[in-house]
Design an enzyme around this catalytic site. Structure first.
Site, PDB file in Angstrom:
ATOM      1  N   GLY A 241       0.812  -1.211   0.000  1.00 34.43           N
ATOM      2  CA  GLY A 241       0.000   0.000   0.000  1.00 34.43           C
ATOM      3  C   GLY A 241       0.841   1.254   0.000  1.00 34.43           C
ATOM      4  O   GLY A 241       2.063   1.204  -0.170  1.00 34.43           O
ATOM      5  N   ASP A 242       0.168   2.384   0.205  1.00 34.57           N
ATOM      6  CA  ASP A 242       0.791   3.699   0.163  1.00 34.57           C
ATOM      7  C   ASP A 242       0.543   4.395   1.486  1.00 34.57           C
ATOM      8  O   ASP A 242      -0.599   4.682   1.844  1.00 34.57           O
ATOM      9  CB  ASP A 242       0.178   4.507  -0.990  1.00 34.57           C
ATOM     10  CG  ASP A 242       0.789   5.889  -1.143  1.00 34.57           C
ATOM     11  OD1 ASP A 242       1.584   6.300  -0.273  1.00 34.57           O
ATOM     12  OD2 ASP A 242       0.468   6.563  -2.131  1.00 34.57           O
ATOM     13  N   PHE A 243       1.620   4.689   2.242  1.00 34.03           N
ATOM     14  CA  PHE A 243       1.420   5.278   3.572  1.00 34.03           C
ATOM     15  C   PHE A 243       0.993   6.737   3.539  1.00 34.03           C
ATOM     16  O   PHE A 243       0.716   7.330   4.575  1.00 34.03           O
ATOM     17  CB  PHE A 243       2.622   5.081   4.490  1.00 34.03           C
ATOM     18  CG  PHE A 243       3.978   5.500   3.947  1.00 34.03           C
ATOM     19  CD1 PHE A 243       4.163   6.675   3.239  1.00 34.03           C
ATOM     20  CD2 PHE A 243       5.082   4.696   4.170  1.00 34.03           C
ATOM     21  CE1 PHE A 243       5.403   7.052   2.780  1.00 34.03           C
ATOM     22  CE2 PHE A 243       6.335   5.059   3.714  1.00 34.03           C
ATOM     23  CZ  PHE A 243       6.497   6.240   3.015  1.00 34.03           C
TER      24      PHE A 243
ATOM     25  N   HIS B 131      12.729  10.668   7.011  1.00 32.95           N
ATOM     26  CA  HIS B 131      13.791  11.613   6.646  1.00 32.95           C
ATOM     27  C   HIS B 131      13.954  11.756   5.139  1.00 32.95           C
ATOM     28  O   HIS B 131      14.634  12.663   4.673  1.00 32.95           O
ATOM     29  CB  HIS B 131      15.124  11.225   7.315  1.00 32.95           C
ATOM     30  CG  HIS B 131      15.872  10.126   6.636  1.00 32.95           C
ATOM     31  ND1 HIS B 131      17.248  10.100   6.574  1.00 32.95           N
ATOM     32  CD2 HIS B 131      15.456   8.999   6.010  1.00 32.95           C
ATOM     33  CE1 HIS B 131      17.653   9.019   5.934  1.00 32.95           C
ATOM     34  NE2 HIS B 131      16.580   8.339   5.588  1.00 32.95           N
TER      35      HIS B 131
END
Length: 329
Positions: free
Chosen positions: A223-225, A242
């Site tokens: 998935g995509d955070f 970071h």
């Protein structure tokens, strides 16, 4: 050492990484495991021109990487052994990464980053480092192996720096190959894990967790955070934030904050003062290449608060990484 000698040393230091990168790519250290060899013998084994190879080896030996013996043969040193491919803690992949053109060329445009705050990488290539790696799988594999080498020894102290036993399910967000999650699961046999990553990363993670005998305790989720994360009792996110600018970090943390569960941020935190620290130059890499930043404890705490999280006491893990636990406000 005079001030002039010191500055000259800094400037000429640029010659060392490409020399080590080339010797690492050729696999020279692996050929010297059994015994010292002549340049001609080495050149034949690694497919190099003998005189050119000698010039690189002589330069590397001058800084303690390899040793030119009195009979003209070259031998491993303790430093050169880290360029072997088959030793724990090998830095061969890291040396090779620093020689890759995408991690070298953008520094010629560092002034652009300083004037604009934008990554020089995007200026040079017309795309982000992440897009580049997605299109060049060989470079992506070298990058992943280098990251594992840089971070590998930190996994145990990070896993032991926090009491994970209070959580039934720990979600490792952007957990890469799963090495940190594996260490966390080893701290308590009752914990289960979720590795949340991009789909192209999950096969590597699946293989590592299987080798560690932990596959039955981990769910792999793609998935995509930036959008959502799978359910869990705590969210661990290491060395991901970071890579991004402040506003993107807040966006990611807001997604995690919405779960209501504790968020455990593991990052390099730049200390105050003029002393040397890995993060002070890794921060320049973020500026030039990725568009992110290494930050101080106060800066990480401010970003957490902006995302609706309450930062707790920072826990140092080792000489490079610290853990910042956060609760939902």
């Amino acid at each position: 050492m005079t001030a002039r000698q010191q500055v000259m040393g800094f400037l000429t230091g640029k010659w060392i990484p490409p020399v080590l990168a080339t010797l690492a790519e050729l696999g020279v250290a692996d050929e010297l495991v059994d015994k010292p060899l002549t340049v001609d013998e080495l050149a034949e084994r690694v497919g190099a021109q003998p005189r050119a190879l000698y010039r690189l080896l002589r330069a590397a030996a001058s800084v303690g990487v390899f040793d030119e013996e009195v009979d003209g043969r070259f031998a491993l040193t303790e430093t050169a052994a880290l360029l072997r491919s088959d030793v724990p803690g090998s830095l061969r992949a890291a040396a090779m990464m620093f020689g890759l053109e995408p991690f070298w060329t953008p520094y010629a445009q560092l002034t652009h980053s300083v004037r604009t705050g934008e990554p020089a990488f995007d200026q040079v290539y017309g795309q982000s480092i992440y897009q580049r790696l997605g299109e060049h799988p060989d470079e992506a594999r070298t990058f992943a192996a280098a990251a594992a080498a840089f971070h590998g020894r930190a996994m145990v102290p990070i896993a032991r720096s926090h009491d994970f036993s209070a959580y039934g399910v720990v979600v490792d967000v952007g957990g890469g190959s799963g090495s940190l999650l594996a260490e966390v699961l080893r701290t308590d046999p009752g914990i289960r894990g979720v590795l949340f990553e991009l789909p192209e990363v999950l096969p590597e993670a699946s293989a590592l967790l299987a080798r560690e005998g932990l596959a039955d305790r981990v769910e792999l989720v793609a998935g995509d955070f930036f959008e959502e994360v799978p359910p869990g009792d705590a969210y661990l996110i290491k060395s991901c934030l970071h890579n991004f600018a402040d506003e993107q970090v807040v966006e990611i943390l807001r997604v995690l904050a919405r779960t209501g569960a504790p968020v455990l941020i593991v990052e390099t935190m730049i200390p105050p003062g003029n002393g040397p620290h890995y993060g002070k130059f890794d921060d320049i890499e973020m500026l030039a290449i990725a568009g992110g930043a290494d930050r101080t404890e106060a800066e990480w705490a401010d970003l957490a608060r902006s995302a609706g999280l309450a930062p707790q006491q920072v826990v140092p893990c080792d000489e490079r990484f610290s853990l910042l636990p956060c609760e939902r406000i």
